[in-house]
Enzyme design. Structure first.
Site, PDB file in Angstrom:
ATOM      1  N   HIS A 102       0.840  -1.204   0.000  1.00 32.84           N
ATOM      2  CA  HIS A 102       0.000   0.000   0.000  1.00 32.84           C
ATOM      3  C   HIS A 102       0.870   1.248   0.000  1.00 32.84           C
ATOM      4  O   HIS A 102       2.081   1.170   0.171  1.00 32.84           O
ATOM      5  CB  HIS A 102      -0.985  -0.008   1.173  1.00 32.84           C
ATOM      6  CG  HIS A 102      -0.382   0.006   2.533  1.00 32.84           C
ATOM      7  ND1 HIS A 102       0.384  -1.029   3.034  1.00 32.84           N
ATOM      8  CD2 HIS A 102      -0.429   0.938   3.528  1.00 32.84           C
ATOM      9  CE1 HIS A 102       0.776  -0.737   4.267  1.00 32.84           C
ATOM     10  NE2 HIS A 102       0.307   0.445   4.586  1.00 32.84           N
ATOM     11  N   HIS A 136       1.322   3.928   1.937  1.00 33.08           N
ATOM     12  CA  HIS A 136       1.916   4.630   3.083  1.00 33.08           C
ATOM     13  C   HIS A 136       3.447   4.635   2.964  1.00 33.08           C
ATOM     14  O   HIS A 136       4.046   3.643   2.540  1.00 33.08           O
ATOM     15  CB  HIS A 136       1.476   3.994   4.406  1.00 33.08           C
ATOM     16  CG  HIS A 136       0.014   4.220   4.694  1.00 33.08           C
ATOM     17  ND1 HIS A 136      -0.701   3.455   5.584  1.00 33.08           N
ATOM     18  CD2 HIS A 136      -0.864   5.141   4.199  1.00 33.08           C
ATOM     19  CE1 HIS A 136      -1.952   3.885   5.632  1.00 33.08           C
ATOM     20  NE2 HIS A 136      -2.078   4.906   4.799  1.00 33.08           N
ATOM     21  N   ASP A 158       5.942   4.289   4.850  1.00 33.23           N
ATOM     22  CA  ASP A 158       6.803   3.281   5.481  1.00 33.23           C
ATOM     23  C   ASP A 158       6.720   1.928   4.766  1.00 33.23           C
ATOM     24  O   ASP A 158       7.362   0.960   5.182  1.00 33.23           O
ATOM     25  CB  ASP A 158       6.500   3.129   6.983  1.00 33.23           C
ATOM     26  CG  ASP A 158       5.070   2.714   7.286  1.00 33.23           C
ATOM     27  OD1 ASP A 158       4.164   3.079   6.513  1.00 33.23           O
ATOM     28  OD2 ASP A 158       4.842   2.017   8.295  1.00 33.23           O
ATOM     29  N   HIS A 159       5.965   1.874   3.667  1.00 34.28           N
ATOM     30  CA  HIS A 159       5.908   0.664   2.834  1.00 34.28           C
ATOM     31  C   HIS A 159       6.361   0.957   1.401  1.00 34.28           C
ATOM     32  O   HIS A 159       7.072   0.156   0.804  1.00 34.28           O
ATOM     33  CB  HIS A 159       4.484   0.085   2.837  1.00 34.28           C
ATOM     34  CG  HIS A 159       4.089  -0.393   4.202  1.00 34.28           C
ATOM     35  ND1 HIS A 159       4.161  -1.714   4.582  1.00 34.28           N
ATOM     36  CD2 HIS A 159       3.678   0.283   5.308  1.00 34.28           C
ATOM     37  CE1 HIS A 159       3.794  -1.828   5.860  1.00 34.28           C
ATOM     38  NE2 HIS A 159       3.500  -0.617   6.311  1.00 34.28           N
ATOM     39  N   HIS A 206      -7.600  -0.539   5.383  1.00 40.63           N
ATOM     40  CA  HIS A 206      -6.474   0.286   5.858  1.00 40.63           C
ATOM     41  C   HIS A 206      -6.182   1.363   4.808  1.00 40.63           C
ATOM     42  O   HIS A 206      -6.058   2.539   5.132  1.00 40.63           O
ATOM     43  CB  HIS A 206      -5.260  -0.613   6.101  1.00 40.63           C
ATOM     44  CG  HIS A 206      -4.094   0.095   6.712  1.00 40.63           C
ATOM     45  ND1 HIS A 206      -4.112   0.561   8.013  1.00 40.63           N
ATOM     46  CD2 HIS A 206      -2.873   0.422   6.208  1.00 40.63           C
ATOM     47  CE1 HIS A 206      -2.948   1.148   8.274  1.00 40.63           C
ATOM     48  NE2 HIS A 206      -2.184   1.078   7.197  1.00 40.63           N
ATOM     49  N   ASP A 261      -0.407  -4.080   5.985  1.00 44.57           N
ATOM     50  CA  ASP A 261      -1.050  -3.579   7.205  1.00 44.57           C
ATOM     51  C   ASP A 261      -2.533  -3.951   7.261  1.00 44.57           C
ATOM     52  O   ASP A 261      -3.307  -3.292   7.961  1.00 44.57           O
ATOM     53  CB  ASP A 261      -0.896  -2.054   7.301  1.00 44.57           C
ATOM     54  CG  ASP A 261       0.526  -1.643   7.683  1.00 44.57           C
ATOM     55  OD1 ASP A 261       1.386  -2.530   7.816  1.00 44.57           O
ATOM     56  OD2 ASP A 261       0.777  -0.431   7.811  1.00 44.57           O
ATOM     57  N   HIS A 313       4.498  -5.325  10.108  1.00 40.31           N
ATOM     58  CA  HIS A 313       5.064  -4.774  11.347  1.00 40.31           C
ATOM     59  C   HIS A 313       5.200  -5.836  12.425  1.00 40.31           C
ATOM     60  O   HIS A 313       4.443  -6.798  12.458  1.00 40.31           O
ATOM     61  CB  HIS A 313       4.164  -3.659  11.907  1.00 40.31           C
ATOM     62  CG  HIS A 313       4.123  -2.423  11.077  1.00 40.31           C
ATOM     63  ND1 HIS A 313       4.999  -1.372  11.253  1.00 40.31           N
ATOM     64  CD2 HIS A 313       3.303  -2.058  10.055  1.00 40.31           C
ATOM     65  CE1 HIS A 313       4.718  -0.415  10.380  1.00 40.31           C
ATOM     66  NE2 HIS A 313       3.687  -0.815   9.639  1.00 40.31           N
TER      67      HIS A 313
END
Length: 259
Positions: free
Chosen positions: A54, A56, A58-59, A112, A136, A175
């Protein structure tokens, strides 16, 4: 199929999926591009593919950098997810080949984010269980916040799409949240011995600085409250009448829980 964890940032995981015969590899969510490429080089593999769960940061935040480091690498992401540096926009159920033995199927698992994709990987080798990379959407004993979607969508993603995968399927999530998730799960189902046992194990893993991932679909169906919302006794516990209402209520409790 060989799967390598690459811990990134504070508690993220990127992964390498290696097709061992051809040494071709895909990177899942390689947010720290240099680190992921370094691990790929150490394993002597040819990185051809990035699978982004996705948008975001941090991905997907390493996608541009990895394209600079590995010319010709192809970045895949969900068609409605606005993933950075995406070359191939995937719809639900599309197939990608990795080497001669691995098949990756994109599964649309929204809530999400609108276009969140999970990646289901099977191998021609019968001794290796399938794997699913859930970003996530599904965590060990938990799920992501419903940032761009609804309780209905998360129910569909977890309890229909992912729950219907073969039970031995290994679950690789985005995570390392397992200990906290299991502690919360015990507040929902204090009498669930499987949760208590897994929590004890997860604490040992973390003390030894080892990952708690992978889980399996089977284990999630036994210990993840968000995947157990169809059970009448769990609905009753949280004062709800339907699975969708229950998943929304448990998510609300988790959002307010300080552990």
């Amino acid at each position: 199929m060989k799967i390598v964890h690459v811990p990134c940032l504070e508690d993220n995981y990127a992964y390498l999926i290696i097709e061992e015969e051809s040494k071709e590899a895909a990177a899942v969510d390689p947010v720290e591009a240099e680190k992921v490429v370094g691990v790929a080089n150490a394993y002597g593999v040819n990185l051809t593919t990035v699978l982004t769960t996705h948008h975001h940061w941090d991905h997907s935040g390493g996608n541009e950098k990895i394209k600079q480091l590995v010319p010709g690498i192809k970045v895949y992401g969900g068609s409605i997810d606005n993933v950075k540096a995406c070359d191939v926009k995937l719809e639900n159920g599309q197939r990608i080949s990795l080497g001669s033995n691995l098949t990756v199927v994109s599964l649309h698992t929204p809530s999400h984010t609108k276009g969140h994709m999970s990646y289901y990987v099977t191998t021609a080798a019968t001794h290796h269980p399938p794997a699913v990379f859930t970003g996530d959407t599904l965590f060990v004993a938990g799920c992501g916040k419903f940032f761009e979607g609804t309780a209905e969508q998360m129910y569909e993603s977890l309890c229909v799409t992912l729950a219907s995968l073969p039970k031995p399927t290994q679950v690789f999530c985005g995570h390392e949240y397992t200990v906290k998730n299991l502690q919360f799960a015990l507040t929902v189902e204090p009498e669930n011995q499987k949760i208590a046992q897994k929590l004890a194990w997860a604490k040992q893993q973390r003390q030894a600085n080892l990952p708690t991932i992978p889980s399996t679909i089977d284990q999630e169906l036994e210990t993840n409250p968000f995947m157990r919302v169809h059970l009448p006794q769990l609905q009753e516990k949280v004062g709800c009448k339907s699975p969708v209402e229950t998943i929304g209520e448990i998510r609300k409790r988790k959002d307010n829980w300080r552990g």
